[in-house]
Write an enzyme that holds these catalytic residues in place. Sequence first.
Site, PDB file in Angstrom:
ATOM      1  N   THR A 151     -31.495 -44.695 -32.381  1.00  0.00           N
ATOM      2  CA  THR A 151     -32.005 -45.986 -31.910  1.00  0.00           C
ATOM      3  C   THR A 151     -31.182 -47.061 -32.626  1.00  0.00           C
ATOM      4  OG1 THR A 151     -33.781 -45.869 -33.566  1.00  0.00           O
ATOM      5  CG2 THR A 151     -34.307 -45.133 -31.338  1.00  0.00           C
ATOM      6  N   LYS A 177     -32.586 -38.313 -36.232  1.00  0.00           N
ATOM      7  CA  LYS A 177     -32.553 -39.771 -36.195  1.00  0.00           C
ATOM      8  C   LYS A 177     -33.558 -40.302 -37.208  1.00  0.00           C
ATOM      9  CE  LYS A 177     -34.557 -42.548 -33.438  1.00  0.00           C
ATOM     10  NZ  LYS A 177     -35.578 -43.195 -34.285  1.00  0.00           N
ATOM     11  N   THR A 188     -39.199 -43.693 -35.625  1.00  0.00           N
ATOM     12  CA  THR A 188     -39.604 -42.301 -35.472  1.00  0.00           C
ATOM     13  C   THR A 188     -38.596 -41.410 -36.154  1.00  0.00           C
ATOM     14  OG1 THR A 188     -40.688 -42.647 -33.343  1.00  0.00           O
ATOM     15  CG2 THR A 188     -39.981 -40.424 -33.824  1.00  0.00           C
ATOM     16  N   GLU A 274     -34.685 -48.704 -42.462  1.00  0.00           N
ATOM     17  CA  GLU A 274     -34.357 -50.046 -41.984  1.00  0.00           C
ATOM     18  C   GLU A 274     -34.264 -51.049 -43.128  1.00  0.00           C
ATOM     19  OE1 GLU A 274     -37.056 -48.358 -41.239  1.00  0.00           O
ATOM     20  OE2 GLU A 274     -38.702 -49.637 -40.607  1.00  0.00           O
ATOM     21  N   ASN A 400     -38.601 -56.055 -38.741  1.00  0.00           N
ATOM     22  CA  ASN A 400     -39.926 -55.683 -38.242  1.00  0.00           C
ATOM     23  C   ASN A 400     -40.827 -56.875 -37.957  1.00  0.00           C
ATOM     24  OD1 ASN A 400     -39.514 -52.857 -38.266  1.00  0.00           O
ATOM     25  ND2 ASN A 400     -39.471 -53.024 -40.495  1.00  0.00           N
ATOM     26  N   THR A 405     -39.077 -60.262 -27.757  1.00  0.00           N
ATOM     27  CA  THR A 405     -38.579 -60.961 -26.554  1.00  0.00           C
ATOM     28  C   THR A 405     -37.314 -60.269 -26.069  1.00  0.00           C
ATOM     29  OG1 THR A 405     -37.513 -62.446 -28.128  1.00  0.00           O
ATOM     30  CG2 THR A 405     -39.442 -63.293 -26.991  1.00  0.00           C
TER      31      THR A 405
END
Lengths: 405, 405
Positions: A151, A177, A188, A274, A400, A405
Amino acid sequence: MKILENMSVTDVSGFQAVGIHCGIKKNGKKDLCILYSKKPAVAAAALTTNTVKAAPLQVNIEHLKSDTTQAIVINSGNANACTGASGLQDAKEMANITAEALGLSPQQVMVSSTGIIGVPMPMHVIIPGIKAACEMLDSGNGSSAAEAIMTTDSFLKQITVEITLDNQPVRISGFAKGSGMVHPNMATMLSFVVTNANISKSMLSTALKESVSDSYNMISVDGDTSTNDMVIALANGTAKNTIIDVENENYTLFKQALDYVNTELAKLIAKDGEGATKFIEVSLHNACTKKDAKLCAKSVISSNLVKSAFFGADANWGRIMCALGYSGGAFSPDSVDVFFKNDKGTLQLVQDSAGLPFDEDLAKKILDESYVNIVINLKDGQYSATAWGCDLSYEYVKINGAYRT
Amino acid sequence: MKILENMSVTDVSGFQAVGIHCGIKKNGKKDLCILYSKKPAVAAAALTTNTVKAAPLQVNIEHLKSDTTQAIVINSGNANACTGASGLQDAKEMANITAEALGLSPQQVMVSSTGIIGVPMPMHVIIPGIKAACEMLDSGNGSSAAEAIMTTDSFLKQITVEITLDNQPVRISGFAKGSGMVHPNMATMLSFVVTNANISKSMLSTALKESVSDSYNMISVDGDTSTNDMVIALANGTAKNTIIDVENENYTLFKQALDYVNTELAKLIAKDGEGATKFIEVSLHNACTKKDAKLCAKSVISSNLVKSAFFGADANWGRIMCALGYSGGAFSPDSVDVFFKNDKGTLQLVQDSAGLPFDEDLAKKILDESYVNIVINLKDGQYSATAWGCDLSYEYVKINGAYRT
């Protein structure tokens, strides 16, 4: 055990794969892959403990009952979670379409998804995508499959090793991943491991269960357990070693190699958490039980305060003592030693649970590195555990906290 | 029950207090206070569950065994945690000096500290400070005591209520500090509640235990349980109501008032969580058991992903479903409803665990407010729970990632 560089799952005999872009992701990146074993393989899986399970997991719980498994269909860009009855239907449809294209029974196909929660699956692009991918399966495409499950992972995560069982070369290769996020809810952990080892379904399942508890279950990026987490292992037996159906010497060799693969993939996921600027390894020594060791190590790696301190290169050992204290792991509160370690040096900050005067400059040097090892000695017993994670950065909050949008 | 505005603990008959600057804090702010009951009072306390307990808590565990308690000495600026045997000696010394100055036995004095972990207590300023403070005790200084326990709290946290028992006015007043951080390790939750109610030590202890589990234990700022958390309640019986020594009607009235005081103080702490831009209230309805309700509510308020989403005004209900799922609380995963609520309106985002199309503009309006109520209906049983917290902002990371200099 040999580590084979630049190899992928398709370098394990009998496995084919492919990753393509079918149109789930709007940015044109790969978003669908098929992993296929030409010979019926045995499968084992570890699925999320989250009560809210995505549709593909519900399908896999059923399909795991099948004696053999030959394919896994995986998409990124949509988690197919909290999508109700139609979502479950879509996951079954993914298995059905894949089975049809490959001449298998649906029960021989596993399904996996990662992406946004609560959005219906775009089956109008997924169905033709699966059909096209099945046509393109070959034995040199493992990396494209690994790419298709990413991702916002910043790098490809795959590893391949080789061991020898009964003079037969046996390979284990996996790809995974991690929890990168750009679009809300894309966090995930997915991991897929294949081997040509000849091993029974029950022993593969035993090996995977133990291996997962010491690898993927010992990492934390933000403490949020996904609805889609999944580890699947396939063994197709083409290596011709005598079947492993008891805990014999071959089982031990196989398990060691499997542990290595899973641990390396888990560490890659933690490194790529992240917003991470640092990879943190917690080495917890001399606990009374394995459980206490794991609880203590996992608590330190999961603490927001510890993670924030590392982002700020702050030698904040008090937060480590605090996280040990609320871990639920048992230990003598007055005999804890704490050290920071990496190639800049080793620094002891705590002895017998009390702070030591320490060299702030050396502390800064160690903490400014991208890798830091927190070594904790409980001096209670003989059990150890290791946990891996990352720091908590502005970027984590930014990623996060982005408005959808 | 009447809420008495602009009052403090010294507006409860028989209690005196004072807060001063003795020199622990370098910025000249108040850092020491004494809370004193002219009449021997009964005490109840709830102490941190952290295995690593600061020295004052170890002293209080002993002093709680005393039938009566008359004073609490509290300092801010140093936690006296992970300070070894000398730290324990310092905490005992604080009780001894206070007892001597007030003509009490050391067992009648409780000790509390908040501040940096692992730094020896500056007893050379604390001892004269205690002596000076005891001289200055009077009945109009409650707010100065509340001020003296603040670290980086952005506002004073105190509340006073009055009820009538046996036609006697009974007051309950409390003050607290939350987990603000500027200097590493200063996070701690402290709360002190006094009443002139005539109640037995055992009933006060029963009331406090239950009250804490529904108030302070239902807030989360960052999930890190401090080594110093402490709630102490003192009841001096000067209100002349018939002694409450069983769970009678007066007990119920007293408990309701105590719950109100503790809950309001807990909410003030959550509102003032470090870096907080939003106050979040999770209302969890219709769980099968009280325990399930609490686990689910607490998990949602503690999730980094939920907290980050609220910082970003992101209507990210998938993260709420995810946090419910890993809470450990039991619920039917297919029948969850989720709403966002405040004075801008009410918006349902999830019905029967699946997403509903919703008005993104209304969502943004609701989420841009400084207060948001997450309403969750499990539709499983009759039990409810409420949890309070705040969002996760850049500021949190900035405050806690600051290098110690």
